[in-house]
Design a protein around this motif. Structure first.
Motif, PDB file in Angstrom:
ATOM      1  N   ILE A   1      17.406 -71.655  58.577  1.00 38.99           N
ATOM      2  CA  ILE A   1      18.136 -71.707  57.309  1.00 38.99           C
ATOM      3  C   ILE A   1      19.459 -72.394  57.603  1.00 38.99           C
ATOM      4  O   ILE A   1      20.198 -71.950  58.483  1.00 38.99           O
ATOM      5  N   ASP A   2      19.753 -73.482  56.888  1.00 37.71           N
ATOM      6  CA  ASP A   2      20.995 -74.210  57.191  1.00 37.71           C
ATOM      7  C   ASP A   2      22.217 -73.428  56.712  1.00 37.71           C
ATOM      8  O   ASP A   2      22.107 -72.420  56.005  1.00 37.71           O
ATOM      9  N   GLY A   3      23.391 -73.890  57.125  1.00 37.89           N
ATOM     10  CA  GLY A   3      24.626 -73.203  56.800  1.00 37.89           C
ATOM     11  C   GLY A   3      24.869 -73.065  55.311  1.00 37.89           C
ATOM     12  O   GLY A   3      25.388 -72.044  54.851  1.00 37.89           O
ATOM     13  N   LEU A   4      24.506 -74.077  54.542  1.00 33.38           N
ATOM     14  CA  LEU A   4      24.683 -73.990  53.091  1.00 33.38           C
ATOM     15  C   LEU A   4      23.798 -72.901  52.499  1.00 33.38           C
ATOM     16  O   LEU A   4      24.200 -72.188  51.577  1.00 33.38           O
ATOM     17  N   GLY A   5      22.597 -72.748  53.032  1.00 31.39           N
ATOM     18  CA  GLY A   5      21.701 -71.675  52.588  1.00 31.39           C
ATOM     19  C   GLY A   5      22.272 -70.301  52.926  1.00 31.39           C
ATOM     20  O   GLY A   5      22.175 -69.362  52.126  1.00 31.39           O
ATOM     21  N   VAL A   6      22.875 -70.178  54.104  1.00 30.99           N
ATOM     22  CA  VAL A   6      23.514 -68.918  54.500  1.00 30.99           C
ATOM     23  C   VAL A   6      24.680 -68.622  53.555  1.00 30.99           C
ATOM     24  O   VAL A   6      24.809 -67.505  53.043  1.00 30.99           O
ATOM     25  N   LEU A   7      25.502 -69.625  53.318  1.00 34.89           N
ATOM     26  CA  LEU A   7      26.650 -69.463  52.430  1.00 34.89           C
ATOM     27  C   LEU A   7      26.206 -69.061  51.023  1.00 34.89           C
ATOM     28  O   LEU A   7      26.786 -68.157  50.402  1.00 34.89           O
ATOM     29  N   ARG A   8      25.155 -69.681  50.537  1.00 37.81           N
ATOM     30  CA  ARG A   8      24.622 -69.368  49.200  1.00 37.81           C
ATOM     31  C   ARG A   8      24.215 -67.893  49.120  1.00 37.81           C
ATOM     32  O   ARG A   8      24.527 -67.198  48.156  1.00 37.81           O
TER      33      ARG A   8
ATOM     34  N   PRO B   1      35.226 -63.684  54.025  1.00 40.45           N
ATOM     35  CA  PRO B   1      35.785 -64.992  54.368  1.00 40.45           C
ATOM     36  C   PRO B   1      34.807 -65.803  55.226  1.00 40.45           C
ATOM     37  O   PRO B   1      34.324 -65.325  56.253  1.00 40.45           O
ATOM     38  N   VAL B   2      34.505 -67.005  54.757  1.00 36.69           N
ATOM     39  CA  VAL B   2      33.599 -67.900  55.479  1.00 36.69           C
ATOM     40  C   VAL B   2      34.314 -69.228  55.706  1.00 36.69           C
ATOM     41  O   VAL B   2      34.732 -69.882  54.757  1.00 36.69           O
ATOM     42  N   VAL B   3      34.441 -69.575  56.978  1.00 36.54           N
ATOM     43  CA  VAL B   3      35.014 -70.861  57.354  1.00 36.54           C
ATOM     44  C   VAL B   3      33.883 -71.714  57.898  1.00 36.54           C
ATOM     45  O   VAL B   3      33.223 -71.336  58.873  1.00 36.54           O
ATOM     46  N   VAL B   4      33.639 -72.838  57.252  1.00 35.90           N
ATOM     47  CA  VAL B   4      32.654 -73.783  57.758  1.00 35.90           C
ATOM     48  C   VAL B   4      33.310 -74.504  58.933  1.00 35.90           C
ATOM     49  O   VAL B   4      34.379 -75.096  58.791  1.00 35.90           O
ATOM     50  N   LEU B   5      32.700 -74.382  60.097  1.00 33.81           N
ATOM     51  CA  LEU B   5      33.201 -75.005  61.327  1.00 33.81           C
ATOM     52  C   LEU B   5      32.090 -75.917  61.826  1.00 33.81           C
ATOM     53  O   LEU B   5      31.116 -75.457  62.401  1.00 33.81           O
ATOM     54  N   THR B   6      32.242 -77.197  61.568  1.00 31.47           N
ATOM     55  CA  THR B   6      31.134 -78.123  61.775  1.00 31.47           C
ATOM     56  C   THR B   6      31.627 -79.482  62.244  1.00 31.47           C
ATOM     57  O   THR B   6      32.810 -79.809  62.095  1.00 31.47           O
ATOM     58  N   SER B   7      30.728 -80.259  62.787  1.00 30.99           N
ATOM     59  CA  SER B   7      31.072 -81.626  63.188  1.00 30.99           C
ATOM     60  C   SER B   7      30.797 -82.613  62.060  1.00 30.99           C
ATOM     61  O   SER B   7      31.148 -83.780  62.150  1.00 30.99           O
TER      62      SER B   7
ATOM     63  N   ALA C   1      32.891 -71.650  50.156  1.00 32.79           N
ATOM     64  CA  ALA C   1      33.532 -71.599  51.474  1.00 32.79           C
ATOM     65  C   ALA C   1      35.031 -71.424  51.284  1.00 32.79           C
ATOM     66  O   ALA C   1      35.619 -71.983  50.365  1.00 32.79           O
ATOM     67  N   ASN C   2      35.641 -70.634  52.157  1.00 30.36           N
ATOM     68  CA  ASN C   2      37.089 -70.441  52.089  1.00 30.36           C
ATOM     69  C   ASN C   2      37.837 -71.594  52.741  1.00 30.36           C
ATOM     70  O   ASN C   2      38.985 -71.858  52.396  1.00 30.36           O
ATOM     71  N   SER C   3      37.171 -72.265  53.673  1.00 30.40           N
ATOM     72  CA  SER C   3      37.804 -73.375  54.378  1.00 30.40           C
ATOM     73  C   SER C   3      36.719 -74.223  55.023  1.00 30.40           C
ATOM     74  O   SER C   3      35.610 -73.748  55.286  1.00 30.40           O
ATOM     75  N   TYR C   4      37.057 -75.482  55.265  1.00 31.66           N
ATOM     76  CA  TYR C   4      36.128 -76.420  55.911  1.00 31.66           C
ATOM     77  C   TYR C   4      36.900 -77.070  57.051  1.00 31.66           C
ATOM     78  O   TYR C   4      37.912 -77.739  56.816  1.00 31.66           O
ATOM     79  N   VAL C   5      36.456 -76.835  58.279  1.00 30.21           N
ATOM     80  CA  VAL C   5      37.153 -77.350  59.454  1.00 30.21           C
ATOM     81  C   VAL C   5      36.182 -78.175  60.280  1.00 30.21           C
ATOM     82  O   VAL C   5      35.100 -77.698  60.631  1.00 30.21           O
ATOM     83  N   ARG C   6      36.580 -79.398  60.583  1.00 30.19           N
ATOM     84  CA  ARG C   6      35.765 -80.241  61.457  1.00 30.19           C
ATOM     85  C   ARG C   6      36.077 -79.901  62.900  1.00 30.19           C
ATOM     86  O   ARG C   6      37.241 -79.755  63.277  1.00 30.19           O
TER      87      ARG C   6
END
Length: 147
Positions: A72-79, A91-97, A112-117
């Motif tokens: 299950i991809d991260g967007l599915g988890v977040l959903r 609180p969910v911070v997307v931490l991705t490349s 998402a609360n934040s998006y961090v590359r």
């Protein structure tokens, strides 16, 4: 910075190690639970599968969520997190490349609360994780998870 648990959802062993090293280097001593795919993360959060019987009221202070995950991809988890009354405020911070504009937009649309590359260079990465830990575990005053 202790006693608030962190859920790290990361399938890449190298990135997992980097996050754990960066947290340690930043003196973030919180317990880190690692889920290696989206299904495992949901099992942990909902107390199912290998986590059946776990106290689901013991929720993470923050979830660091990669997007490109198996099962299950991260967007599915977040959903799924945002659809759940108990976890909706977690609180969910997307931490991705990912630098994809669509991933950024969709992450925020899903709550998402934040998006961090993820920075490529370790010292930059360690600094980013230190700042995340400082903000989300010390400075941020969270909403109650339930009303």
């Amino acid at each position: 910075m202790k006693d608030k648990m962190i859920l790290l959802v990361e399938d890449n062993p190298d990135d997992e190690l980097l996050v754990l090293r960066a947290l340690k280097k930043a003196n973030v001593l919180n317990q880190v639970i690692v889920a290696h795919d989206g299904a495992e993360a949901l099992d942990y959060l909902f107390g199912t599968g290998v986590y059946a019987g776990r106290d689901i009221n013991d929720t993470p202070a923050i979830t660091l969520l990669d997007l490109k995950l198996p099962k299950i991809d991260g967007l599915g988890v977040l959903r799924r997190i945002r659809a759940d009354e108990r976890l909706g405020r977690l609180p969910v911070v997307v931490l991705t490349s990912s630098r994809e504009q669509e991933d950024i937009l969709k992450s925020y649309e899903l709550g998402a609360n934040s998006y961090v590359r993820k920075p490529v260079e370790f010292n930059s990465f360690a600094d980013a994780v230190r700042q995340l830990g400082l903000y989300w575990l010390v400075l941020n005053e969270p909403l109650p998870l339930q009303r």
